[in-house]
Design a protein around this motif. Sequence first.
Motif, PDB file in Angstrom:
ATOM      1  N   LEU A   1      -2.856   5.830   8.398  1.00  9.57           N
ATOM      2  CA  LEU A   1      -2.529   7.241   8.229  1.00  9.57           C
ATOM      3  C   LEU A   1      -1.212   7.426   7.478  1.00  9.57           C
ATOM      4  CD1 LEU A   1      -3.174  10.185   8.770  1.00  9.57           C
ATOM      5  CD2 LEU A   1      -2.111   9.955  11.029  1.00  9.57           C
ATOM      6  N   LEU A   2      -0.197   6.638   7.836  1.00 11.26           N
ATOM      7  CA  LEU A   2       1.092   6.762   7.168  1.00 11.26           C
ATOM      8  C   LEU A   2       0.991   6.430   5.683  1.00 11.26           C
ATOM      9  CD1 LEU A   2       3.459   5.204   9.858  1.00 11.26           C
ATOM     10  CD2 LEU A   2       3.619   7.527   8.934  1.00 11.26           C
ATOM     11  N   GLU A   3       0.264   5.369   5.368  1.00 15.96           N
ATOM     12  CA  GLU A   3       0.120   4.988   3.967  1.00 15.96           C
ATOM     13  C   GLU A   3      -0.700   6.021   3.207  1.00 15.96           C
ATOM     14  OE1 GLU A   3       0.845   2.518   0.659  1.00 15.96           O
ATOM     15  OE2 GLU A   3       1.729   2.623   2.668  1.00 15.96           O
ATOM     16  N   PHE A   4      -1.742   6.535   3.837  1.00 19.96           N
ATOM     17  CA  PHE A   4      -2.576   7.542   3.183  1.00 19.96           C
ATOM     18  C   PHE A   4      -1.765   8.800   2.867  1.00 19.96           C
ATOM     19  CE2 PHE A   4      -5.438  11.244   3.444  1.00 19.96           C
ATOM     20  CZ  PHE A   4      -6.313  10.928   2.408  1.00 19.96           C
ATOM     21  N   LEU A   5      -0.942   9.229   3.801  1.00 16.03           N
ATOM     22  CA  LEU A   5      -0.120  10.414   3.581  1.00 16.03           C
ATOM     23  C   LEU A   5       0.861  10.212   2.430  1.00 16.03           C
ATOM     24  CD1 LEU A   5       0.664  11.484   7.262  1.00 16.03           C
ATOM     25  CD2 LEU A   5      -0.874  12.611   5.654  1.00 16.03           C
ATOM     26  N   SER A   6       1.446   9.023   2.358  1.00 13.72           N
ATOM     27  CA  SER A   6       2.404   8.759   1.283  1.00 13.72           C
ATOM     28  C   SER A   6       1.709   8.687  -0.073  1.00 13.72           C
ATOM     29  CB  SER A   6       3.163   7.463   1.549  1.00 13.72           C
ATOM     30  OG  SER A   6       2.299   6.334   1.452  1.00 13.72           O
ATOM     31  N   LEU A   7       0.504   8.145  -0.115  1.00 13.54           N
ATOM     32  CA  LEU A   7      -0.217   8.031  -1.383  1.00 13.54           C
ATOM     33  C   LEU A   7      -0.771   9.377  -1.832  1.00 13.54           C
ATOM     34  CD1 LEU A   7      -2.126   4.669  -0.840  1.00 13.54           C
ATOM     35  CD2 LEU A   7      -0.053   5.070  -2.163  1.00 13.54           C
ATOM     36  N   ARG A   8      -1.203  10.201  -0.897  1.00 15.83           N
ATOM     37  CA  ARG A   8      -1.709  11.514  -1.270  1.00 15.83           C
ATOM     38  C   ARG A   8      -0.590  12.400  -1.802  1.00 15.83           C
ATOM     39  NH1 ARG A   8      -6.173  12.464  -3.037  1.00 15.83           N
ATOM     40  NH2 ARG A   8      -6.361  14.575  -2.203  1.00 15.83           N
ATOM     41  N   ASP A   9       0.631  12.188  -1.311  1.00 17.64           N
ATOM     42  CA  ASP A   9       1.775  12.922  -1.842  1.00 17.64           C
ATOM     43  C   ASP A   9       2.010  12.589  -3.308  1.00 17.64           C
ATOM     44  OD1 ASP A   9       2.199  14.200   0.504  1.00 17.64           O
ATOM     45  OD2 ASP A   9       3.804  12.891   1.200  1.00 17.64           O
ATOM     46  N   ALA A  10       1.564  11.394  -3.703  1.00 21.95           N
ATOM     47  CA  ALA A  10       1.752  10.959  -5.089  1.00 21.95           C
ATOM     48  C   ALA A  10       0.568  11.367  -5.966  1.00 21.95           C
ATOM     49  CB  ALA A  10       1.921   9.440  -5.132  1.00 21.95           C
ATOM     50  N   SER A  11      -0.261  12.285  -5.469  1.00 22.74           N
ATOM     51  CA  SER A  11      -1.413  12.812  -6.217  1.00 22.74           C
ATOM     52  C   SER A  11      -2.400  11.716  -6.613  1.00 22.74           C
ATOM     53  CB  SER A  11      -0.926  13.564  -7.470  1.00 22.74           C
ATOM     54  OG  SER A  11      -0.092  14.636  -7.103  1.00 22.74           O
ATOM     55  N   THR A  12      -2.561  10.732  -5.753  1.00 23.72           N
ATOM     56  CA  THR A  12      -3.526   9.665  -5.977  1.00 23.72           C
ATOM     57  C   THR A  12      -4.915  10.165  -5.622  1.00 23.72           C
ATOM     58  OG1 THR A  12      -1.799   8.120  -5.310  1.00 23.72           O
ATOM     59  CG2 THR A  12      -4.027   7.248  -5.465  1.00 23.72           C
ATOM     60  N   SER A  13      -5.932   9.641  -6.290  1.00 20.90           N
ATOM     61  CA  SER A  13      -7.305  10.029  -5.967  1.00 20.90           C
ATOM     62  C   SER A  13      -7.635   9.653  -4.526  1.00 20.90           C
ATOM     63  CB  SER A  13      -8.289   9.357  -6.920  1.00 20.90           C
ATOM     64  OG  SER A  13      -8.316   7.963  -6.703  1.00 20.90           O
ATOM     65  N   LEU A  14      -8.545  10.402  -3.935  1.00 21.16           N
ATOM     66  CA  LEU A  14      -8.890  10.192  -2.533  1.00 21.16           C
ATOM     67  C   LEU A  14      -9.423   8.788  -2.284  1.00 21.16           C
ATOM     68  CD1 LEU A  14      -9.270  11.320   0.315  1.00 21.16           C
ATOM     69  CD2 LEU A  14     -11.514  12.167  -0.390  1.00 21.16           C
ATOM     70  N   ALA A  15     -10.327   8.320  -3.141  1.00 20.53           N
ATOM     71  CA  ALA A  15     -10.927   6.997  -2.943  1.00 20.53           C
ATOM     72  C   ALA A  15      -9.882   5.896  -3.035  1.00 20.53           C
ATOM     73  CB  ALA A  15     -12.026   6.770  -3.983  1.00 20.53           C
ATOM     74  N   LEU A  16      -9.006   5.977  -4.035  1.00 16.55           N
ATOM     75  CA  LEU A  16      -7.985   4.953  -4.203  1.00 16.55           C
ATOM     76  C   LEU A  16      -6.974   4.999  -3.069  1.00 16.55           C
ATOM     77  CD1 LEU A  16      -6.882   2.687  -5.939  1.00 16.55           C
ATOM     78  CD2 LEU A  16      -5.609   4.388  -7.274  1.00 16.55           C
ATOM     79  N   ALA A  17      -6.610   6.214  -2.650  1.00 19.25           N
ATOM     80  CA  ALA A  17      -5.657   6.347  -1.544  1.00 19.25           C
ATOM     81  C   ALA A  17      -6.223   5.750  -0.262  1.00 19.25           C
ATOM     82  CB  ALA A  17      -5.298   7.816  -1.341  1.00 19.25           C
ATOM     83  N   LEU A  18      -7.505   6.007   0.013  1.00 21.30           N
ATOM     84  CA  LEU A  18      -8.133   5.468   1.225  1.00 21.30           C
ATOM     85  C   LEU A  18      -8.210   3.949   1.193  1.00 21.30           C
ATOM     86  CD1 LEU A  18     -11.059   7.960   1.954  1.00 21.30           C
ATOM     87  CD2 LEU A  18      -9.096   7.457   3.425  1.00 21.30           C
TER      88      LEU A  18
END
Length: 230
Positions: A98-115
């Motif tokens: 969850l922590l990594e996903f939140l940080s990656l989504r803040d960087a406007s990463t695609s959902l699949a790549l962030a997951l």
Amino acid sequence: MQDGSGREAGGASQALGSAGVLMALISLSRSDSNVPGQMTIRNAAIAFACVVAGLLCGALSSVPGAAPLLWLPAGVGLAAMLAWGNRAWPGILVSAVLLEFLSLRDASTSLALALSCALLTGLAIACQTTLAATLVRAREHQPLRLDSATEVLRFGLLWSPVAALCGAAGTLVAAYSVGLVATEALPRFALSCWFGHWAGMVLGTPAALALSAGSRSHFAGRRKPVLLVT
């Protein structure tokens, strides 16, 4: 206005205090009876504690291209695994993902790549915690007391830094995969990430164990000094 070092020092104290309070909440869910669903409650508390501690530590990172120099979820997770064994693995994994996903989504990463990157990082951090706990169980008195210089040195300079390589490697690969870290910044990011996980275990684990209900008897007479030092 405070300078960067002042803000980071104050934030570190706040993060340590908050993580300590959260670990105290975790200790409330401890029970000697085999209550159905008890471990589910514990894992939910572990995940909550790690997420809040991670968000606080993430706020301290004011240096571009560097990971937080204090990552308390590493210590909170290790304390939980030492207290409750591998049954604490789900809470540690969920919080790391969850922590990594939140940080990656803040960087406007695609959902699949962030997951996918979040899962990679979560598995790496869960493996880090498992490795650290395995080394401590194999080489130190159980439960961990940290009441001798030799034990403290082994924990701080052998088991923790070795295990921190796992979490740092997973975080590095994920950050590089989504373009958060440039190639020339990889060594700096890797070192800061490893240091943050190591510092989190060295500072967070003793404090969390001293606060947890299951370990208080082993820190009798030393709880306040341990909390002051960490």
